[in-house]
Design a protein around this motif. Sequence first.
Motif, mmCIF file in Angstrom:
data_model
loop_
_atom_site.group_PDB
_atom_site.id
_atom_site.type_symbol
_atom_site.label_atom_id
_atom_site.label_comp_id
_atom_site.label_asym_id
_atom_site.label_seq_id
_atom_site.Cartn_x
_atom_site.Cartn_y
_atom_site.Cartn_z
ATOM 1 N N THR A 1 0.812 -1.220 0.000
ATOM 2 C CA THR A 1 0.000 0.000 0.000
ATOM 3 C C THR A 1 0.843 1.267 0.000
ATOM 4 O O THR A 1 0.485 2.262 -0.648
ATOM 5 N N ASP A 2 1.985 1.257 0.705
ATOM 6 C CA ASP A 2 2.808 2.473 0.753
ATOM 7 C C ASP A 2 3.315 2.857 -0.635
ATOM 8 O O ASP A 2 3.331 4.034 -1.001
ATOM 9 N N TYR B 1 -5.000 6.533 3.614
ATOM 10 C CA TYR B 1 -3.653 6.076 3.947
ATOM 11 C C TYR B 1 -2.677 7.252 3.970
ATOM 12 O O TYR B 1 -1.857 7.379 4.891
ATOM 13 N N ARG C 1 -3.094 9.413 6.997
ATOM 14 C CA ARG C 1 -2.655 8.726 8.215
ATOM 15 C C ARG C 1 -1.132 8.659 8.324
ATOM 16 O O ARG C 1 -0.580 8.745 9.417
ATOM 17 N N HIS C 2 -0.445 8.535 7.182
ATOM 18 C CA HIS C 2 1.004 8.277 7.227
ATOM 19 C C HIS C 2 1.882 9.435 6.745
ATOM 20 O O HIS C 2 3.091 9.416 7.005
#
Length: 361
Positions: A146-147, A169, A172-173
């Motif tokens: 996912t990253d 995502y 969040r990151h």
Amino acid sequence: LNLTLVVPFLKAHPVWGDSSSFQDLFNVTHFKAVLKGFVKVVASIPEEGKHLPIHEFRPPEDALATLDWYVENVKPTVQNNSIALLSPFARRLANALPAPWQLLRCKVNYESLKFVDSILVLGRKVVRRMKKMSSNFVSLHWRFETDAVAYSMCEFGGGEKEKLALEEYRVRHWDRATRKLRELLNPASQRVLGQCPMSAIETGIFMRAMGIRRNAVIYVSTLEEQLFGGNHSLQSLRTMFPSALTKRDVLTKEELGPLAKRASALAAIDYIACTESSVFFPTATGNFPNFVIGHRLFYGRRSIQPHLKKLSAVYSCHHHMSRECNLLNLVRAAHEECLIYHGRSPSSNFFANPEECLCAH
């Protein structure tokens, strides 16, 4: 520089959530023994040196990080009884160095770095079991976590649901500045430039075009729990290659034991399997595939890299062509240089193309 090296510190990556130390992954006794006479290595700063001032240096990247830079910037400081902290150090040494230092580099990369026994045992067990299924098993480094998908800013046909999941995502990151910068990128342009991770179907088509048959036994290097699309993505790959296996298919839960939650140790198991396979397919550029490609070259083993820009053009073209268009032949024609590969990587990156090491070897 005539300095003593303290065993390196590894930076913990927030996405992987792994705080493994150098000592957790590599055999430090072996590391020190191999480098004896070349570089003095200590496990930590000696007691008598703990009062010394620490000067932090941020070396330049790639070609600018010459030996002269270190001599001119680091050496004068540490000669005055102090400690030099080089942070970060990834890609902070030029690809081209004078021959004696390149040969030392070969010694470091291919002789001094040995995984600890707990990792070696599992890695070798994976290789034995894969070879029992097929003496010529294939390895695939499938970078579709996912990253990587989120960072690419690409679209993968999942519509609004996909878009929302990736945006969540990123929030969040990532920090706000990174998000604003990446949001300037156009998904279509990213795909044309070959900046999009390869999906399961794209990966399968490429491998089939390169001559890998449906019944091939394939070791898939990936973190399954981090895969974008989860098990659905893995199953999509298995529709083309039913015998596509990950470490969790080859090893039992009991065998993985405490390593199951350590991303770096799991990557090390993947590294061993990818290095030992008959053919290695990376789906992206990056540290892991570069190291594996270079290590395989050192042992005279073959790797086949996709040309992502060419692949993007072929896949895009195929969507607008008639059914008579033979996609596999188009992909194959775009990668003819891979099929007449003579054991040398076209990359100028030292890790993927360690030519001085090959001459020495």
